[in-house]
Design a protein around this motif. Structure first.
Motif, PDB file in Angstrom:
ATOM      1  N   ASN A 116       0.826  -1.213   0.000  1.00  0.00           N
ATOM      2  CA  ASN A 116       0.000   0.000   0.000  1.00  0.00           C
ATOM      3  C   ASN A 116       0.859   1.261   0.000  1.00  0.00           C
ATOM      4  O   ASN A 116       0.551   2.231  -0.709  1.00  0.00           O
ATOM      5  CB  ASN A 116      -0.944   0.011   1.201  1.00  0.00           C
ATOM      6  CG  ASN A 116      -2.060  -0.989   1.065  1.00  0.00           C
ATOM      7  OD1 ASN A 116      -2.400  -1.400  -0.042  1.00  0.00           O
ATOM      8  ND2 ASN A 116      -2.625  -1.404   2.178  1.00  0.00           N
ATOM      9  N   LYS A 117       1.934   1.261   0.782  1.00  0.00           N
ATOM     10  CA  LYS A 117       2.804   2.438   0.835  1.00  0.00           C
ATOM     11  C   LYS A 117       3.488   2.667  -0.514  1.00  0.00           C
ATOM     12  O   LYS A 117       3.609   3.807  -0.968  1.00  0.00           O
ATOM     13  CB  LYS A 117       3.852   2.283   1.937  1.00  0.00           C
ATOM     14  CG  LYS A 117       3.264   2.456   3.318  1.00  0.00           C
ATOM     15  CD  LYS A 117       4.340   2.389   4.384  1.00  0.00           C
ATOM     16  CE  LYS A 117       3.737   2.648   5.748  1.00  0.00           C
ATOM     17  NZ  LYS A 117       4.759   2.731   6.791  1.00  0.00           N
ATOM     18  N   LEU A 118       3.934   1.604  -1.164  1.00  0.00           N
ATOM     19  CA  LEU A 118       4.567   1.745  -2.473  1.00  0.00           C
ATOM     20  C   LEU A 118       3.560   2.215  -3.526  1.00  0.00           C
ATOM     21  O   LEU A 118       3.892   3.020  -4.396  1.00  0.00           O
ATOM     22  CB  LEU A 118       5.217   0.431  -2.899  1.00  0.00           C
ATOM     23  CG  LEU A 118       6.465   0.032  -2.109  1.00  0.00           C
ATOM     24  CD1 LEU A 118       6.906  -1.375  -2.486  1.00  0.00           C
ATOM     25  CD2 LEU A 118       7.586   1.027  -2.319  1.00  0.00           C
ATOM     26  N   SER A 119       2.344   1.726  -3.422  1.00  0.00           N
ATOM     27  CA  SER A 119       1.293   2.157  -4.350  1.00  0.00           C
ATOM     28  C   SER A 119       1.000   3.652  -4.166  1.00  0.00           C
ATOM     29  O   SER A 119       0.862   4.391  -5.140  1.00  0.00           O
ATOM     30  CB  SER A 119       0.029   1.334  -4.118  1.00  0.00           C
ATOM     31  OG  SER A 119      -1.020   1.803  -4.905  1.00  0.00           O
ATOM     32  N   ASN A 120       0.913   4.094  -2.901  1.00  0.00           N
ATOM     33  CA  ASN A 120       0.685   5.518  -2.628  1.00  0.00           C
ATOM     34  C   ASN A 120       1.844   6.362  -3.139  1.00  0.00           C
ATOM     35  O   ASN A 120       1.628   7.444  -3.698  1.00  0.00           O
ATOM     36  CB  ASN A 120       0.489   5.753  -1.134  1.00  0.00           C
ATOM     37  CG  ASN A 120      -0.814   5.182  -0.628  1.00  0.00           C
ATOM     38  OD1 ASN A 120      -1.728   4.929  -1.398  1.00  0.00           O
ATOM     39  ND2 ASN A 120      -0.884   4.962   0.675  1.00  0.00           N
ATOM     40  N   LEU A 121       3.067   5.873  -2.967  1.00  0.00           N
ATOM     41  CA  LEU A 121       4.238   6.595  -3.462  1.00  0.00           C
ATOM     42  C   LEU A 121       4.195   6.724  -4.981  1.00  0.00           C
ATOM     43  O   LEU A 121       4.450   7.797  -5.540  1.00  0.00           O
ATOM     44  CB  LEU A 121       5.528   5.880  -3.022  1.00  0.00           C
ATOM     45  CG  LEU A 121       6.833   6.482  -3.507  1.00  0.00           C
ATOM     46  CD1 LEU A 121       7.036   7.873  -2.928  1.00  0.00           C
ATOM     47  CD2 LEU A 121       7.987   5.572  -3.141  1.00  0.00           C
ATOM     48  N   GLN A 122       3.842   5.636  -5.644  1.00  0.00           N
ATOM     49  CA  GLN A 122       3.747   5.648  -7.103  1.00  0.00           C
ATOM     50  C   GLN A 122       2.678   6.653  -7.565  1.00  0.00           C
ATOM     51  O   GLN A 122       2.898   7.413  -8.519  1.00  0.00           O
ATOM     52  CB  GLN A 122       3.413   4.244  -7.609  1.00  0.00           C
ATOM     53  CG  GLN A 122       3.445   4.117  -9.108  1.00  0.00           C
ATOM     54  CD  GLN A 122       3.179   2.685  -9.547  1.00  0.00           C
ATOM     55  OE1 GLN A 122       2.546   1.906  -8.842  1.00  0.00           O
ATOM     56  NE2 GLN A 122       3.665   2.336 -10.718  1.00  0.00           N
ATOM     57  N   THR A 123       1.551   6.674  -6.882  1.00  0.00           N
ATOM     58  CA  THR A 123       0.478   7.618  -7.232  1.00  0.00           C
ATOM     59  C   THR A 123       0.945   9.054  -7.031  1.00  0.00           C
ATOM     60  O   THR A 123       0.714   9.908  -7.899  1.00  0.00           O
ATOM     61  CB  THR A 123      -0.768   7.347  -6.359  1.00  0.00           C
ATOM     62  OG1 THR A 123      -1.163   5.991  -6.549  1.00  0.00           O
ATOM     63  CG2 THR A 123      -1.911   8.269  -6.714  1.00  0.00           C
ATOM     64  N   GLN A 124       1.589   9.336  -5.903  1.00  0.00           N
ATOM     65  CA  GLN A 124       2.073  10.696  -5.631  1.00  0.00           C
ATOM     66  C   GLN A 124       3.113  11.128  -6.660  1.00  0.00           C
ATOM     67  O   GLN A 124       3.091  12.274  -7.121  1.00  0.00           O
ATOM     68  CB  GLN A 124       2.664  10.778  -4.216  1.00  0.00           C
ATOM     69  CG  GLN A 124       1.636  10.661  -3.113  1.00  0.00           C
ATOM     70  CD  GLN A 124       0.599  11.769  -3.167  1.00  0.00           C
ATOM     71  OE1 GLN A 124       0.916  12.918  -3.447  1.00  0.00           O
ATOM     72  NE2 GLN A 124      -0.647  11.417  -2.919  1.00  0.00           N
TER      73      GLN A 124
END
Length: 136
Positions: A116-124
């Motif tokens: 989830n954290k990596l997905s949020n980072l990718q989105t940001q």
């Protein structure tokens, strides 16, 4: 919530026949970042080179170091031959639980949080790149 978490009752006190207990209790949910008492893990070990072929660890006296449980060396060998171009291909991880959760649940939950954290980072990052393109 996982159904396995509520499998067993938690014994607070044993009472003899005719005894009773009166108390007031407060429950507070916390996470391991706040205090170690909420951390379900008591020990984690990680290894990728059990025979020290990459020489990332220098042993002063090789014979005195204990062999890894994942070692593939013979009894009379203490270190694998040096492999300068070698890359880790296997990763060994051991997780010890305090008993609050099963080790498998700890690792799977940790991987889910990391995902989830990596997905949020990718989105940001994607939003920032789009914003930079618009300002140029």
């Amino acid at each position: 919530m996982n159904a396995l978490m509520w499998e067993k009752d938690i014994l607070i006190v044993k009472l003899a026949k005719g005894q009773e207990l009166k108390f007031r209790a407060f429950a507070r949910k916390g996470i391991g970042k706040e205090h170690a008492k909420w951390n379900p893990t008591c020990g984690v070990a990680f290894e990728y080179d059990p025979d020290n072929a990459f020489r990332h660890t220098l042993y002063p006296i090789k014979e005195e170091w204990p062999k890894s449980e994942y070692s593939e060396l013979r009894e009379d060998q203490y270190e694998a031959p040096f492999d300068p171009s070698g890359k880790p291909r296997k990763f060994f991880m051991t997780t010890e639980s305090s008993g609050a959760l099963k080790p498998e649940n700890i690792v799977l939950t940790g991987l889910s949080v990391l995902k989830n954290k990596l997905s949020n980072l990718q989105t940001q990052l994607s939003h920032e790149i789009q914003a930079d393109v618009l300002t140029i």
